[in-house]
Design a protein around this motif. Structure first.
Motif, mmCIF file in Angstrom:
data_model
loop_
_atom_site.group_PDB
_atom_site.id
_atom_site.type_symbol
_atom_site.label_atom_id
_atom_site.label_comp_id
_atom_site.label_asym_id
_atom_site.label_seq_id
_atom_site.Cartn_x
_atom_site.Cartn_y
_atom_site.Cartn_z
ATOM 1 N N GLU A 1 -26.877 5.711 -31.297
ATOM 2 C CA GLU A 1 -27.995 6.319 -30.703
ATOM 3 C C GLU A 1 -29.179 6.057 -30.080
ATOM 4 O O GLU A 1 -29.809 4.557 -30.465
ATOM 5 C CB GLU A 1 -28.793 7.392 -31.278
ATOM 6 C CG GLU A 1 -27.898 8.548 -32.159
ATOM 7 C CD GLU A 1 -27.799 9.785 -32.239
ATOM 8 O OE1 GLU A 1 -28.348 10.419 -31.459
ATOM 9 O OE2 GLU A 1 -26.632 10.487 -32.967
ATOM 10 N N ARG A 2 -29.476 6.008 -29.238
ATOM 11 C CA ARG A 2 -30.504 4.559 -28.419
ATOM 12 C C ARG A 2 -31.901 5.145 -29.646
ATOM 13 O O ARG A 2 -32.072 5.966 -29.499
ATOM 14 C CB ARG A 2 -30.369 5.258 -26.695
ATOM 15 C CG ARG A 2 -30.663 6.930 -26.927
ATOM 16 C CD ARG A 2 -31.657 7.372 -25.650
ATOM 17 N NE ARG A 2 -30.578 6.107 -24.145
ATOM 18 C CZ ARG A 2 -31.421 5.440 -23.221
ATOM 19 N NH1 ARG A 2 -32.621 5.172 -23.150
ATOM 20 N NH2 ARG A 2 -30.775 4.591 -22.038
ATOM 21 N N ILE A 3 -33.027 4.419 -29.296
ATOM 22 C CA ILE A 3 -34.106 4.241 -30.454
ATOM 23 C C ILE A 3 -34.782 4.843 -29.117
ATOM 24 O O ILE A 3 -35.832 5.734 -29.851
ATOM 25 C CB ILE A 3 -34.560 2.375 -30.450
ATOM 26 C CG1 ILE A 3 -34.574 1.683 -28.764
ATOM 27 C CG2 ILE A 3 -33.631 2.220 -31.525
ATOM 28 C CD1 ILE A 3 -35.456 0.367 -29.348
ATOM 29 N N VAL B 1 -14.741 1.234 -24.975
ATOM 30 C CA VAL B 1 -15.210 -0.295 -24.329
ATOM 31 C C VAL B 1 -15.921 -0.226 -23.504
ATOM 32 O O VAL B 1 -16.998 0.670 -22.820
ATOM 33 C CB VAL B 1 -14.476 -1.584 -23.481
ATOM 34 C CG1 VAL B 1 -14.828 -2.174 -22.750
ATOM 35 C CG2 VAL B 1 -12.621 -1.378 -24.989
ATOM 36 N N ARG B 2 -16.950 -1.040 -23.483
ATOM 37 C CA ARG B 2 -19.051 -0.898 -24.118
ATOM 38 C C ARG B 2 -18.873 -1.629 -22.432
ATOM 39 O O ARG B 2 -18.382 -3.108 -22.742
ATOM 40 C CB ARG B 2 -19.474 -0.672 -24.477
ATOM 41 C CG ARG B 2 -19.240 -0.028 -25.631
ATOM 42 C CD ARG B 2 -19.980 0.825 -25.567
ATOM 43 N NE ARG B 2 -22.395 1.334 -24.987
ATOM 44 C CZ ARG B 2 -21.954 1.800 -24.266
ATOM 45 N NH1 ARG B 2 -22.156 3.085 -24.528
ATOM 46 N NH2 ARG B 2 -23.935 1.730 -24.529
ATOM 47 N N ASP B 3 -19.814 -1.881 -21.211
ATOM 48 C CA ASP B 3 -20.205 -3.471 -21.537
ATOM 49 C C ASP B 3 -20.693 -4.511 -22.027
ATOM 50 O O ASP B 3 -21.281 -5.387 -21.322
ATOM 51 C CB ASP B 3 -21.298 -2.655 -19.696
ATOM 52 C CG ASP B 3 -21.118 -2.186 -18.674
ATOM 53 O OD1 ASP B 3 -19.255 -2.056 -18.839
ATOM 54 O OD2 ASP B 3 -21.836 -0.847 -18.148
ATOM 55 N N MET C 1 -26.423 -6.196 -22.249
ATOM 56 C CA MET C 1 -26.563 -5.706 -23.432
ATOM 57 C C MET C 1 -27.958 -4.407 -22.379
ATOM 58 O O MET C 1 -28.396 -4.518 -21.711
ATOM 59 C CB MET C 1 -27.894 -6.268 -24.520
ATOM 60 C CG MET C 1 -26.876 -7.494 -24.969
ATOM 61 S SD MET C 1 -27.934 -7.731 -26.372
ATOM 62 C CE MET C 1 -27.428 -6.815 -27.735
ATOM 63 N N ASP C 2 -27.343 -3.043 -23.270
ATOM 64 C CA ASP C 2 -28.788 -1.908 -22.524
ATOM 65 C C ASP C 2 -29.931 -2.531 -23.225
ATOM 66 O O ASP C 2 -29.877 -2.913 -24.679
ATOM 67 C CB ASP C 2 -28.274 -0.768 -23.312
ATOM 68 C CG ASP C 2 -27.063 -0.112 -22.126
ATOM 69 O OD1 ASP C 2 -25.853 -0.704 -21.672
ATOM 70 O OD2 ASP C 2 -26.304 0.869 -22.730
ATOM 71 N N ALA C 3 -30.934 -1.817 -22.809
ATOM 72 C CA ALA C 3 -32.025 -1.935 -23.812
ATOM 73 C C ALA C 3 -32.457 -0.947 -24.395
ATOM 74 O O ALA C 3 -33.301 -1.269 -25.060
ATOM 75 C CB ALA C 3 -33.460 -2.449 -21.991
ATOM 76 N N ASP C 4 -31.663 -0.119 -24.453
ATOM 77 C CA ASP C 4 -31.458 1.350 -25.564
ATOM 78 C C ASP C 4 -31.478 0.282 -27.436
ATOM 79 O O ASP C 4 -31.481 1.041 -27.846
ATOM 80 C CB ASP C 4 -31.574 2.344 -25.032
ATOM 81 C CG ASP C 4 -30.056 2.120 -24.735
ATOM 82 O OD1 ASP C 4 -29.077 1.498 -25.333
ATOM 83 O OD2 ASP C 4 -29.083 3.214 -23.949
ATOM 84 N N LEU C 5 -30.921 -0.591 -27.178
ATOM 85 C CA LEU C 5 -30.237 -1.379 -28.668
ATOM 86 C C LEU C 5 -28.614 -0.331 -28.912
ATOM 87 O O LEU C 5 -28.749 0.104 -29.928
ATOM 88 C CB LEU C 5 -30.956 -1.283 -29.871
ATOM 89 C CG LEU C 5 -32.296 -2.507 -29.597
ATOM 90 C CD1 LEU C 5 -33.603 -1.926 -30.428
ATOM 91 C CD2 LEU C 5 -32.075 -3.464 -30.190
ATOM 92 N N GLN C 6 -28.739 0.222 -28.605
ATOM 93 C CA GLN C 6 -27.144 1.276 -28.668
ATOM 94 C C GLN C 6 -26.366 -0.350 -28.874
ATOM 95 O O GLN C 6 -25.212 0.632 -28.955
ATOM 96 C CB GLN C 6 -26.883 1.970 -27.201
ATOM 97 C CG GLN C 6 -27.145 3.193 -27.656
ATOM 98 C CD GLN C 6 -26.571 4.532 -26.946
ATOM 99 O OE1 GLN C 6 -26.670 4.149 -25.352
ATOM 100 N NE2 GLN C 6 -25.996 5.278 -27.393
ATOM 101 N N ASP C 7 -26.360 -0.946 -28.694
ATOM 102 C CA ASP C 7 -25.856 -2.711 -28.076
ATOM 103 C C ASP C 7 -25.659 -2.851 -29.458
ATOM 104 O O ASP C 7 -27.218 -3.969 -29.049
ATOM 105 C CB ASP C 7 -25.317 -3.319 -26.654
ATOM 106 C CG ASP C 7 -25.159 -2.467 -26.021
ATOM 107 O OD1 ASP C 7 -24.175 -1.672 -25.968
ATOM 108 O OD2 ASP C 7 -25.376 -2.657 -25.218
HETATM 109 MG MG MG Z 1 -27.510 3.788 -23.610
#
Ligand code: MG
Ligand code: UDP
Length: 310
Positions: free
Chosen positions: A198-200, A154-156, A92-98
């Motif tokens: 969007e990223r937080i 597709v995301r990581d 997961m990305d740290a920015d909560l985009q996932d």
């Molecule tokens: Mg991101």
């Protein structure tokens, strides 16, 4: 209880990390898995490491690896996967985009027998239109010229079984293009769609040229098409020159020799010179990749970590 490893590459995410852990915990209360967070601090220049260390003091299930410098997300990913010990692994990305709440649905799919459950953005809302435009072109192109399928959007962010994670770790190449590697190893895969977020906090570390380089890497790593195109263009110009020389030979025989065609000459020299340089450049790209691979450098160097040996 079975274990879930959450791998999080983090580069300058000081503001996002605490919220990330809170949100993930909040949304996965009903998930019948024992969670462990594996943060990979990818040489952040802000307080990311400090925040992670603080969290790991307060919570027993937070592990971290910290790189000696910025090695890039792909390296951070592989480091996290190598450190992970769960029966299931998610990235997961740290920015909560996932969206963390998707983990529940993803786990349901895994229980139904899928090996990998990926996620796919069905919109690119909030993204600069120019970026979406080039992304579209990239996916069209790469799917035409590569045998490895890459699904647009597709995301990581994916949940996988230990078996899939181990297969990914088997691939020892240094130039890593995750989207392609996951597709290459196969396994029963499904994608869950979601709306872009969007990223937080913080800013994206991608700029246009970064993405362009990433796309070219993806193409060079998963396709030989540029080499074939160079060969084809070379062949066509050779054929054209054969036909033209016969034409001029006959023309001279019939109409005599009038010195003409200086502009044509210049244009042809430039055209052929250009094509040659382009082809050399393409070959150079592949050779550079070979060069990097043969050095067999590690993907990353760890400066500190709270993970005992693995
Ligand atoms: Mg991101
Ligand atoms: N990231 C990283 N190393 C880098 C760049 C990014 O570990 O060199 C991490 C970043 O902290 C984030 C994830 O990779 O958790 C995705 O990055 P970003 O949000 O910038 O990309 P985007 O979501 O815009 O594709």
């Amino acid at each position: 209880m079975q274990k879930l490893s959450i791998v999080i590459p983090a580069y300058n995410e000081e503001e996002a990390i605490e919220i990330f852990v809170k949100e993930v915990n909040k949304h996965t209360i009903d998930l019948p898995l024992e969670k462990t967070f594996f943060f990979v601090n990818d040489g952040s220049t802000d307080n990311t490491l400090k925040v992670i260390k603080q969290l790991s003091n307060d919570h027993e299930n937070i592990r971290y690896i910290s790189f000696s410098r910025n090695f890039g997300k792909e390296s951070a990913l592989i480091a996290g996967l190598e450190a992970s010990d769960g029966d299931f692994i998610t990235v997961m990305d740290a920015d909560l985009q996932d969206p963390p709440e998707m983990l529940n649905e993803m786990f349901v799919k895994i229980s139904e027998g899928y090996d990998v459950v990926g996620t796919r953005r069905i919109s690119r809302k909030g993204e600069p239109p120019i970026r979406s435009f080039f992304a579209k072109i990239f996916y069209k192109l790469i799917n035409n010229i590569s045998d490895t399928e890459m699904v647009d959007g597709v995301r990581d962010f994916r949940l996988m079984t230990r078996q899939v994670c181990n297969s990914i770790l088997e691939l020892k190449e240094n130039n890593r293009f995750s989207k392609g590697l996951f597709s290459w190893v196969g396994f029963k895969t499904t994608y869950l769609p979601y709306e872009n977020r969007e990223r937080i906090a913080g800013t994206t570390s991608w700029n246009f040229f970064g993405l362009l380089k990433y796309s070219i890497d993806g193409i060079v790593n998963f396709s030989e098409a540029p080499l074939n195109i160079a060969t084809f263009v070379g062949f066509v110009s050779f054929l054209t020159s054969c036909i033209l020389s016969i034409f001029y030979f006959l023309k001279t025989l019939i109409f005599g020799d009038a010195v003409q065609g200086f502009p044509t000459l210049i244009v042809l020299i430039l055209l052929l010179g250009g094509l040659q340089l382009l082809s050399v450049g393409i070959i150079g790209k592949y050779i550079a990749k070979i060069f990097l691979e043969t050095k067999k450098r590690p993907n990353y160097i760890i400066k500190e970590s709270n993970i005992k040996s693995n």
